[in-house]
Design a protein around this motif. Structure first.
Motif, PDB file in Angstrom:
ATOM      1  N   SER A 282      46.125  40.329  37.811  1.00 54.60           N
ATOM      2  CA  SER A 282      47.011  41.177  38.603  1.00 54.60           C
ATOM      3  C   SER A 282      46.545  41.223  40.062  1.00 54.60           C
ATOM      4  O   SER A 282      47.355  41.126  40.989  1.00 54.60           O
TER       5      SER A 282
ATOM      6  N   GLY B  55      43.573  42.360  34.322  1.00 55.02           N
ATOM      7  CA  GLY B  55      43.455  43.171  35.532  1.00 55.02           C
ATOM      8  C   GLY B  55      43.175  42.293  36.745  1.00 55.02           C
ATOM      9  O   GLY B  55      43.806  42.434  37.795  1.00 55.02           O
ATOM     10  N   ALA B  56      42.247  41.367  36.597  1.00 53.77           N
ATOM     11  CA  ALA B  56      41.909  40.481  37.711  1.00 53.77           C
ATOM     12  C   ALA B  56      43.071  39.544  38.034  1.00 53.77           C
ATOM     13  O   ALA B  56      43.319  39.235  39.210  1.00 53.77           O
TER      14      ALA B  56
ATOM     15  N   LEU C 139      39.686  42.782  31.553  1.00 47.74           N
ATOM     16  CA  LEU C 139      39.320  42.294  32.889  1.00 47.74           C
ATOM     17  C   LEU C 139      40.169  41.095  33.278  1.00 47.74           C
ATOM     18  O   LEU C 139      40.653  41.002  34.414  1.00 47.74           O
TER      19      LEU C 139
END
Lengths: 282, 338
Positions: free
Chosen positions: B89, B86-87, B83
């Motif tokens: 990004s 991903g976050a 996470l």
């Protein structure tokens, strides 16, 4: 862009959904294979997202004020291309390039290839994490834009999805609207047999989301659910659990047992298109 | 300045514990506290796009300094490295410059796919800053990031940096923020030695720097091994071995021009020293460069062995695995036949 959420729009959206399915079938015909059954099942959700719910400018796919749409399940790319073409983000002529060398439409969704594609999928369970970051970023910018993300029921097997689900509630991301496509089919068989994910609504509620379960192939129900998600007053992320039917709209594909990745005989594409047309007229 | 050697009476090493975050500073060594955290605060004063993010390791990556200074620009993502990246990004996609921190093992091993797909493949402007690189924890293989350079070197678009000391960390923070694209940085945290300022060194992204001249051996080193190489060079001078030290903080992109220029000088043994497994790090990067360029010096590697490393006290482990200052000196003398 936004239309009033009335049943009166249904015929228009039905035509949009039909065109998304038709575009997807035409691309499938070019390669002779593809994730066609998924494209057919998610077409109604995409039609409502692109032609009812979302703000964007087809001629300016990177417009700062746009709602973001993240396709986490990159193998559904054929469906999103079909919607982006129907929305006018790309010309219809590009259908013919699907999956070809130098095409902007690779078989799995890639942000760097396709206008309007906000993330590269393919590896599953990535999208909702990126969506959390985008939603945080939009809030930082005081933007009123929303982040929409579609992921599949199979992706619920990935732990990262639950990390992101917890996080979105923790950060009160009321600008995040997720849609989980429950078609109960993944690579090795029925999703519920791969990993028991029900009762999904209870779980998502317990995780702090505003949850609605809808028939993802009932346009009126999907419209109402998107509207409720957008207008919900609480500072919570929103999710639509959309039950869909693999191959929806083409009866002989709906009934096919192994429909995760469909190979269709050359003569069947025309049959499929014909069945789709017949279904629309009936 | 005291060194590991002079501070440790022979035969009675004062062992730092096997604690997860044992300091790499030798007793009496000049240090700075949390150089990354303070440098990030300095940077963020003029860069409102800078965001701090962590996965439950803010205090242990010195990001708590930033969190205190800019609480509204700090995101705690919980113990969830996939996470986290991903976050990061997603925030980068919205125009921000996230500095995302965790331990090197978790970024390189647990979240590799997320960094590959959501950050590197889309060339997003995320700075991945990771503590406990290589063998800087005595906690055992769960926390020893012996493979991180190999993994991140292999990832397209990724800039990879292994700084030597606090002086370098302070300088690389604004440098990577100005660079557009993802970067992986090996972080020294807590009380971090200060060494390179004495040599008038200045960090430049992508550049290697000849810190010491010498005619017998060229030590090409990165990260904390540059500190060890400089200490060893002083020791070796006492044995009339003349050692040059070429510091290579940017593992990727590699400064081929400077490395080739130095490696081409005749008559020197070339030794690459790194705090990383012998597989896939700076040593093999330099070896490949030399071979491809037709430069064939006598070549040796100082690196961690291809095995799961033991738990224990860092000084013991650095001796055992050949990356302590006395071991660097000993190996070089052995190879030179002295």
């Amino acid at each position: 862009m936004e239309m009033a959420p009335t049943i009166a729009n249904a015929p228009t959206l039905a035509k949009r959904a039909h065109n998304v399915r038709r575009n997807a079938l035409r691309m499938g015909e070019i390669q002779g294979q593809g994730y066609i059954a998924q494209a057919l099942d998610i077409a109604d959700v995409l039609a409502v997202a692109y032609f009812h719910a979302m703000h964007y400018r087809p001629e300016e796919p990177s417009w700062e004020g746009r709602d973001r749409f993240l396709l986490s399940n990159g193998h559904y790319a054929i469906a999103l291309y079909a919607a982006l073409i129907e929305a006018g983000v790309m010309p219809e002529a590009e259908l013919d390039t699907y999956g070809s060398d130098e095409s902007r439409l690779p078989m799995s969704g890639m942000a760097s290839y396709t206008p309007g594609m906000e993330m590269s999928g393919g590896s599953l369970g990535l999208g909702i994490s990126i969506a959390v970051g985008m939603a945080l970023g939009l809030k930082r910018k005081s933007s009123s834009a929303r982040v929409y993300t579609v992921f599949s029921d199979g992706e619920l097997d990935e732990g990262s999805v639950w990390e992101a689900i917890m996080s979105a509630a923790h950060h009160k991301l009321d600008n995040l609207i997720a849609i989980v496509d429950v078609n109960n089919q993944q690579a090795d068989g029925p999703s519920t047999e791969m990993m028991a994910f029900e009762p999904l609504v209870d779980k998502l509620n317990a995780f702090g989301w505003f949850v609605q379960r809808v028939d993802g192939n009932d346009l009126d129900a999907v419209v109402a659910a998107f509207d409720a998600a957008k207008s919900h007053a609480e500072a919570r992320p929103r999710i639509l659990v959309a039950d869909t039917l693999m191959g929806k709209g083409v009866p002989f594909l709906e009934q096919r047992e192994k429909n995760h990745f469909i190979r269709v005989e050359p003569h069947e594409w025309q049959l499929a298109l014909g069945a789709l047309e017949a279904g629309r007229q009936s | 300045m005291n060194t590991t050697v002079s501070a440790t009476p022979p035969g009675k090493p004062r062992l730092i514990t096997s604690a997860m975050i044992a300091s790499i500073a030798a007793e009496g060594q000049r240090t700075k506290s949390a150089p990354f955290g303070h440098a990030l605060v300095e940077l963020a004063r003029n860069r409102t796009d800078v965001i701090g993010m962590t996965a439950d390791l803010g205090k242990y990556t010195d990001l708590h300094i930033f969190a205190k200074a800019f609480p509204d620009r700090y995101y705690q993502m919980g113990m969830a490295e996939q996470l986290l990246f991903g976050a990061a990004s997603g925030l980068a996609a919205e125009g921000f410059t996230p500095f995302a921190t965790t331990y090197a093992v978790f970024a390189s091993r647990r979240a590799y796919d997320f960094i590959h797909q959501t950050i590197a493949e889309e060339d997003r402007n995320v700075k991945i800053v990771c503590a406990l690189p290589g063998l800087t924890s005595g906690y055992g293989p769960s926390h020893q990031a012996a493979e991180d350079l190999a993994l991140f070197r292999a990832m397209p678009n990724m800039t990879v940096i292994d700084p030597c000391d606090a002086h370098e960390i302070e300088q690389l923070v604004p440098a990577i923020a100005s660079h557009q694209g993802p970067a992986y940085v090996r972080l020294l945290r807590g009380q971090v030695p200060v060494v390179l300022d004495e040599y008038g060194y200045k960090f430049e992204l992508g550049k290697a720097a000849l810190i010491r001249e010498g005619g017998d051996v060229l030590i090409i080193s990165t990260g904390i091994m540059t500190m060890r190489a400089l200490e060893a060079a002083k020791e070796l001078a006492g044995d009339r071995v003349d050692a040059a030290v070429l510091h290579v903080p940017t593992i990727k992109p590699l400064d081929a021009e400077t490395i080739l220029r130095e490696a081409r000088k005749p008559g020197r043994l070339v030794v690459v020293a790194e705090n990383h497994t012998v597989i896939g790090g700076l040593g093999e990067a330099v070896a490949g460069l030399l071979m491809r360029s037709g430069v064939h010096p006598v070549f040796r590697q100082i690196a961690l062995p291809d095995e799961f490393l033991a738990a224990g006290a860092l000084p013991t482990l650095h001796d055992r695995y050949g990356i302590s200052t006395p071991e660097v000196s000993r190996q070089i003398k052995h190879w030179l036949g002295r």
